[in-house]
Design a protein around this motif. Sequence first.
Motif, PDB file in Angstrom:
ATOM      1  N   THR A  54       0.923  -1.082   0.197  1.00 38.48           N
ATOM      2  CA  THR A  54      -0.054  -0.071  -0.067  1.00 38.48           C
ATOM      3  C   THR A  54       0.720   1.109  -0.098  1.00 38.48           C
ATOM      4  O   THR A  54       2.190   1.175   0.078  1.00 38.48           O
ATOM      5  CB  THR A  54      -0.818  -0.131   1.217  1.00 38.48           C
ATOM      6  OG1 THR A  54      -0.159  -0.371   2.326  1.00 38.48           O
ATOM      7  CG2 THR A  54      -1.991  -1.012   1.110  1.00 38.48           C
ATOM      8  N   LEU A  55       0.188   2.533  -0.043  1.00 37.59           N
ATOM      9  CA  LEU A  55       1.078   3.850  -0.448  1.00 37.59           C
ATOM     10  C   LEU A  55       1.901   4.046   0.705  1.00 37.59           C
ATOM     11  O   LEU A  55       3.090   4.396   0.473  1.00 37.59           O
ATOM     12  CB  LEU A  55       0.016   4.591  -0.444  1.00 37.59           C
ATOM     13  CG  LEU A  55      -0.672   5.166  -1.476  1.00 37.59           C
ATOM     14  CD1 LEU A  55      -1.614   5.902  -1.779  1.00 37.59           C
ATOM     15  CD2 LEU A  55       0.648   5.322  -2.731  1.00 37.59           C
ATOM     16  N   PRO A  56       1.613   4.071   1.985  1.00 40.80           N
ATOM     17  CA  PRO A  56       2.640   4.281   3.128  1.00 40.80           C
ATOM     18  C   PRO A  56       3.996   3.580   2.942  1.00 40.80           C
ATOM     19  O   PRO A  56       4.966   4.184   3.148  1.00 40.80           O
ATOM     20  CB  PRO A  56       1.774   3.785   4.272  1.00 40.80           C
ATOM     21  CG  PRO A  56       0.521   4.010   4.017  1.00 40.80           C
ATOM     22  CD  PRO A  56       0.465   3.604   2.742  1.00 40.80           C
ATOM     23  N   LEU A  57       3.869   2.260   2.461  1.00 40.29           N
ATOM     24  CA  LEU A  57       5.044   1.575   2.404  1.00 40.29           C
ATOM     25  C   LEU A  57       5.685   1.821   1.148  1.00 40.29           C
ATOM     26  O   LEU A  57       7.016   1.886   0.896  1.00 40.29           O
ATOM     27  CB  LEU A  57       4.850   0.043   2.382  1.00 40.29           C
ATOM     28  CG  LEU A  57       5.038  -0.624   3.584  1.00 40.29           C
ATOM     29  CD1 LEU A  57       6.573  -0.897   3.762  1.00 40.29           C
ATOM     30  CD2 LEU A  57       4.335   0.025   4.784  1.00 40.29           C
ATOM     31  N   ALA A  58       4.952   2.069  -0.053  1.00 40.76           N
ATOM     32  CA  ALA A  58       5.721   2.537  -1.205  1.00 40.76           C
ATOM     33  C   ALA A  58       6.293   3.654  -1.175  1.00 40.76           C
ATOM     34  O   ALA A  58       7.197   3.934  -1.835  1.00 40.76           O
ATOM     35  CB  ALA A  58       4.516   2.765  -2.267  1.00 40.76           C
ATOM     36  N   LEU A  59       6.007   4.698  -0.333  1.00 38.94           N
ATOM     37  CA  LEU A  59       6.528   5.939  -0.075  1.00 38.94           C
ATOM     38  C   LEU A  59       8.028   5.716   0.328  1.00 38.94           C
ATOM     39  O   LEU A  59       8.865   6.534   0.193  1.00 38.94           O
ATOM     40  CB  LEU A  59       5.857   6.818   0.881  1.00 38.94           C
ATOM     41  CG  LEU A  59       6.084   8.265   0.755  1.00 38.94           C
ATOM     42  CD1 LEU A  59       5.721   9.166  -0.470  1.00 38.94           C
ATOM     43  CD2 LEU A  59       5.420   8.945   2.067  1.00 38.94           C
ATOM     44  N   GLN A  60       8.026   4.673   1.064  1.00 35.54           N
ATOM     45  CA  GLN A  60       9.467   4.603   1.839  1.00 35.54           C
ATOM     46  C   GLN A  60      10.635   4.018   0.840  1.00 35.54           C
ATOM     47  O   GLN A  60      11.767   4.163   1.175  1.00 35.54           O
ATOM     48  CB  GLN A  60       9.135   3.316   2.809  1.00 35.54           C
ATOM     49  CG  GLN A  60       8.449   3.953   3.950  1.00 35.54           C
ATOM     50  CD  GLN A  60       9.172   5.290   4.729  1.00 35.54           C
ATOM     51  OE1 GLN A  60      10.273   5.202   5.026  1.00 35.54           O
ATOM     52  NE2 GLN A  60       8.033   6.173   4.483  1.00 35.54           N
ATOM     53  N   VAL A  61      10.193   3.647  -0.372  1.00 40.35           N
ATOM     54  CA  VAL A  61      11.317   3.188  -1.319  1.00 40.35           C
ATOM     55  C   VAL A  61      12.074   4.252  -2.016  1.00 40.35           C
ATOM     56  O   VAL A  61      12.974   4.153  -2.454  1.00 40.35           O
ATOM     57  CB  VAL A  61      10.628   2.362  -2.439  1.00 40.35           C
ATOM     58  CG1 VAL A  61       9.938   1.104  -2.126  1.00 40.35           C
ATOM     59  CG2 VAL A  61       9.772   3.170  -3.385  1.00 40.35           C
ATOM     60  N   PHE A  62      11.366   5.490  -1.615  1.00 42.07           N
ATOM     61  CA  PHE A  62      12.278   6.993  -2.137  1.00 42.07           C
ATOM     62  C   PHE A  62      13.169   7.090  -1.157  1.00 42.07           C
ATOM     63  O   PHE A  62      13.982   7.932  -1.538  1.00 42.07           O
ATOM     64  CB  PHE A  62      11.434   7.752  -2.457  1.00 42.07           C
ATOM     65  CG  PHE A  62      10.419   7.935  -3.598  1.00 42.07           C
ATOM     66  CD1 PHE A  62      10.868   7.692  -4.968  1.00 42.07           C
ATOM     67  CD2 PHE A  62       8.948   7.387  -3.607  1.00 42.07           C
ATOM     68  CE1 PHE A  62      10.113   7.289  -5.910  1.00 42.07           C
ATOM     69  CE2 PHE A  62       8.146   6.999  -4.679  1.00 42.07           C
ATOM     70  CZ  PHE A  62       8.846   7.146  -6.080  1.00 42.07           C
TER      71      PHE A  62
END
Lengths: 295, 281
Positions: B230-238
Amino acid sequence: MRTAKGDGRIAFAYLAPALLVLVGLMGYPIYQLVLISLFDYGQEQVSGGAPLTFLGLGNYTALLSDARFWAVLGQTVGFAAVCVAGTLLVGAALAVLATRVRTWARMTLFLAALGAWATPTVAGSTIWLFLFDANFGFVNEVLGTTGLSWTYDKWLAFGLVAAQVIWCSFPFVMVTLYAGIKSIPGEVLEAAALDGASTVKTTTSVILPLLRPLLIVVTIQSVIWDFKVFTQIYIMTNGGGIAGRNLVLNVYAYQQAFAASEYGLGASIGVVMTALLLLVTLGYLRALRRSGEVL
Amino acid sequence: MNRRASRGLAEAVTVVVAAVVAFPLYWMALTAVKPEAEVISADPRPWTLAPTLDSFTRALTVQNFGRYLLNSVVVAVAVVLLSLLISFLAATALTRFRFRGRTTLLIMLLVVQMVPVEALTIPLFFLMRSVRDVAPVFGLNHLGSLVLVHLAFSLPFAIWMLRGFVAAVPVELEEAATLDGASRFRFLWQVLFPLVAPGLVATSVLSFIHAWNDFLFAKTFIISAAENQTLPLALQVFVKPDQNDWGAIMAGSTLMTIPVLLFFILVQRRLVAGLAGAVKS
């Protein structure tokens, strides 16, 4: 309220889906949590490579005799206290301010607060990190402290996270208290004014007592939320700070379980936390009783 | 100081406070549209000379942000709909009927709200691991596991909150509906349900935020199926040590915040009414 025969059965039918979900996904896991905390449960046991060893209260004695646990517990309580006090002060002050201004100013404030409230925790934490970034952060630029790392020093880091937590949680308190103040009948305030009561007198002996139940509710809600802050600490201090200096209990429990694969120990931290929060809940229930809430 | 001047002062303070509160959001949106060179400037300007959508493009193309956005929407919407349905029924049962164990149940609902979600991550992880073999959709690495968990955590609060709204509907109304020949079921959905709308709105906002914000469970349950993140985790890849792509992070944050903000603005009147209602009850 109807008390006809057969009500019990219908009530049960209405409640069944909720009970199913709650028993399966809260009741059973709570039981499991306690159970896991009594075992030496590590990576080996998870993969089935080693048999489970029953430790009894072993995890708990290990935990309670560990100076680190007490340090983290102290930090958790202190951090939560600062967040709760800040949230309530800011929320209450702005709720009162909102009653003193015309609609356009109130709407401006509420819209801004709604924005802070709506910001997803992860996004909010990241934005604050960027604002306070050592090299590219706007705050350092304004303060002329370029190069200062806010997340390096233990207390600065805690302060930064606390500020972020207050930023995203004061809106709930503000809106709720504003609604509470607005629901006080105008006649009550007029009567106080007719009796010649000063603003301070009206606030302390009319408004505050009427808001008391509400204040209790928002305080306890804040205590519960802030005691459990996870995402902000995890993201803003990169998993609990340098050498774990910014750990709070649930990040500690998570790290013990999923990073160190000490599931038993992690579970025992969880049980201790739950017990502490249940104590708060008991206080909450008593307060609700005393304020006349009928269950 | 006269009344007008003091009100003027209060309004000035209000506007300054509002500006400070909104500033992080402004900074997020601004950074998202700044060209990369301006983002990593040592003296950042509070405006931009050359707005661009580059950061959004990077966020959306490089990291498959669209997919994560969809996942987040699916989870949040499923949680809201299910929790509305289930909590409405439960709240009705708890206010309209007297039965043994009612008070105990109410207290239990209050108590489980206090249980730290984070502590339950450990047993829930094992539970989802075993569910995987029986019903894969609800097991580890699937969105269903997130729906179930958020449903469980939003129900107690939703039931507790809705209870007040249901109780506020006069019993005479139900009697009248029964006399008119409406079945209990019809009364429930055609009379009671619309009447408790403000309560439903307030609870749905809270459960939506709950599901939308979740970082911990997505991190714990979706371990090897990146496409179900989900988004909150996806943000962490940056986020990478010392070389954060702040432009993309802020663009991602903006994309993540917009749906919630829209939802809030749409329901804000009803939300305030809902909270006030919960307060009064």
